[in-house]
Structures are given as structure tokens and as C-alpha cells.
Write an enzyme that holds these catalytic residues in place. Structure first.
Site: not given
Ligand code: NAP
Length: 290
Positions: A52, A96, A119
Site C-alpha cells: 500500500k 491493517q 478502507d
């Protein structure tokens, strides 16, 4: 059979973003800034977060990687999240997953400001998605929709079967495929571990989205000719012949299912890169929505 090339498609999306970033720079504006919070040292998580950060660098975003120890307390993690919420320079950030067991993932997700939740996991964004309002769509389902769209795969009126009902993939995926939208309008069946007669259901599917985390679960006898197959699964399996010591397997038995499919994603190189591209698109959107 056409291979749905997530690597190539995500590259196209990144090139488009690069142009937009250069336009911002030409106008003397700030470039998008994505932060990623990594708790502990889970090998797969480190790989995903690094990918990412690399994608941010490629498109010209600023990025910040915040590494925290596995034994950080839930309170301290939430304090860190508050700091990110209040840092005007950060446009969006991700935490994450998975988090260590002593940390409540839902509590952490709820602490993320919905306006920075690139997200798309926060209940406010999920609720807006259900209502078809502007929001951050969850990165993996959004990536799959973009892949279907770019390959111009007809979805309207089709029977889409989703395997798995997780909050981050299966459930939002089922909503996106059913919504009134050019790349929705499916009749959706959402299946899970208690579903009976799964094979009967998958055999009637025009589109199958497999997100179970069970390697090579979907086999050729479970699908009909011409089916479109999206394999979300990524499992690391020991493989001494690889330098890394492992290989990645999806939830679909690719060799046999690809013989019957009209379109299919590979693993790796399918949904994974599309998830990252969607995260980049959402981060750009975070700046636009400010
Ligand atoms: P998860 O939270 O573990 O959920 C798995 C789901 O599969 C559950 O809903 C479970 O049902 C269902 N399931 C288990 N056995 C089943 C069966 N026999 N038939 C039908 N459904 C069954 O998984 P996840 O987070 O969604 O991830 C799934 C996979 O996708 C993993 O391999 C993960 O690594 C991968 N993934 C990939 C990406 C990417 O970017 N490519 C992103 C996210 C996840 P119950 O609810 O009844 O337990």
C-alpha cells in the site's frame, strides 16, 4: 476464457490517479496523504501494508507508516487513532487487520473518523453504502466492482453467489452486487458455513465471488459452463521450492474451474492489486470530499 487481470487493471487506475495528482501539483495544491497503522509483526500484514505504501509512492501520494508493537494496549491504539483523526495533514488512513487478540477490532474501527475511513469499514460508511449515498466503499468489494466494470461484464439480472459473509468482503459484496447500479442489479445469494446444498446454489450461479479463506474450495463440479469467477481468497501455503518459503492459494481450484469459466481472476494478480487500487481511489476521494 478471459483472465481478469487485476494487476493490469490496477495499474491503469494508478496511472489515472497519477495524472490527477500531477494536476493538483500544477495547481499548487496539497497531494493526498494516506497513513497506515500496522500493529505487531504478522508477515502477511507487513507485506500488504508495504504494498500500500509503495502504491502511494507510485501515484505521488504522501504516505506515513505507523508501526506499533503487538502488545500495545487497546487504549493506546485508540489514542493513536484520535491523533490521526485530528491531524489535518492526513486525508485518510487504514488500520491493517487482523489486530492482536486482546484488541477489539470493532471498537478500533468505530474510533476511525468516517471521513478518513478509506478502507470503508466504519458503520457510517457501510450504512451510506446500503442507502446508495456517497461514501467510501469497502476497498476489496469496490475493487471487484471496478474489475467487473472495466471488463464490461454484464451483471444486470444475473444470479450472483457470494461465498462468505464477512463484514469486510462477503456481506458488503452482496449489497453492492444487488444495488440498483449499472454494475449491480444482480439477484444475489449470500452463503456461509451453515448454507445447505451449496453445490446446487453455485451450479445455478452466473457470477461467483469466493471469499471464504479455504484453499481451492470451489471446484469444477460446483460451477456451470460460462460462469464468471472472482477469487478473493489469499492463503499462504508452505512451499519449499519458493524463495519466500510459501505460495499463495485462492479459494478456487483455478486449473479446473478456469476450463469452464468465461472470466476468472488469478491468485495472485486478481483481487489483491484491485483492493490496493481502490484504497488509492478512496484516498483521492477523501481529498475531494473535504
Ligand atoms: P472470514 O472473516 O474468515 O470469513 C469467511 C467466511 O466464509 C465466513 O462468513 C464463513 O461463514 C464462510 N464460510 C466458511 N466455510 C464456508 C463454506 N463451507 N461455505 C460457505 N461459506 C463458508 O474471511 P474474510 O476476511 O472475508 O476473507 C476471506 C478470504 O479472502 C481470506 O483468504 C482472506 O485472506 C482473503 N482476503 C483477500 C483480500 C484481497 O484483497 N484479495 C481482502 C480481504 C480478504 P460463517 O460466517 O458461517 O463462519
Amino acid at each position: 476464457m478471459v483472465l481478469l487481470d487485476g494487476k493490469k487493471t490496477s495499474q491503469e487506475i494508478k496511472e489515472e490517479l497519477k495524472i490527477k495528482v500531477n494536476q493538483l501539483l500544477a495547481e499548487g495544491k496539497k497531494v493526498p496523504h494516506l497513513a497506515a497503522v500496522l500493529v505487531g509483526d504478522n508477515g502477511a500484514s507487513i507485506t500488504y501494508v508495504n504494498a500500500k505504501v509503495k502504491a502511494c509512492e507510485y501515484v505521488g501520494f504522501d504516505s506515513t507508516l505507523i508501526k506499533l508493537p503487538a502488545d500495545i494496549s487497546e487504549d493506546d491504539l485508540i489514542k493513536k487513532i484520535d491523533q490521526l483523526n485530528n491531524n489535518d495533514d492526513i486525508d485518510g488512513y487504514i488500520v491493517q487487520l487482523p489486530l492482536p487478540e486482546h484488541i477489539d477490532e470493532l471498537k478500533v474501527t468505530m474510533a476511525i473518523s468516517p471521513s478518513k475511513d478509506v478502507d470503508g469499514f466504519h458503520p457510517e460508511n457501510l450504512g451510506k453504502m446500503v442507502l446508495n449515498l456517497p461514501c467510501f466503499l469497502p476497498a476489496t468489494p469496490y475493487g471487484i466492482v471496478q474489475l467487473l466494470e472495466r471488463y464490461k461484464i454484464e451483471t444486470s439480472g444475473k444470479h450472483c453467489v457470494v461465498l462468505g459473509r464477512s463484514h469486510i468482503v462477503g456481506s458488503p459484496m452482496s449489497i453492492l452486487m444487488a444495488r440498483k447500479h449499472p454494475y449491480g442489479n444482480c439477484t444475489v445469494t449470500l452463503t456461509h458455513s451453515r448454507t445447505k446444498n451449496l453445490k446446487e446454489i453455485t451450479k445455478s450461479a452466473d457470477i461467483i465471488i469466493a471469499a471464504l479463506g479455504k484453499t481451492e474450495f470451489l471446484t469444477a463440479d460446483m460451477v456451470k459452463e460460462g460462469v464468471v469467477v472472482i477469487d478473493v481468497g489469499i492463503t499462504r501455503v508452505k512451499d519449499e521450492t519458493k524463495k519466500s518459503g510459501f505460495k499463495l492459494l485462492g479459494d478456487v481450484k483455478f486449473d479446473e474451474v478456469s476450463q469452464k469459466a468465461s472470466y476468472i481472476t488469478p491468485v495472485p494478480g486478481g483481487v489483491g492489486p484491485m483492493t490496493i487500487a481502490s484504497l488509492m481511489v478512496n484516498t483521492f476521494k477523501a481529498v475531494e470530499m473535504k
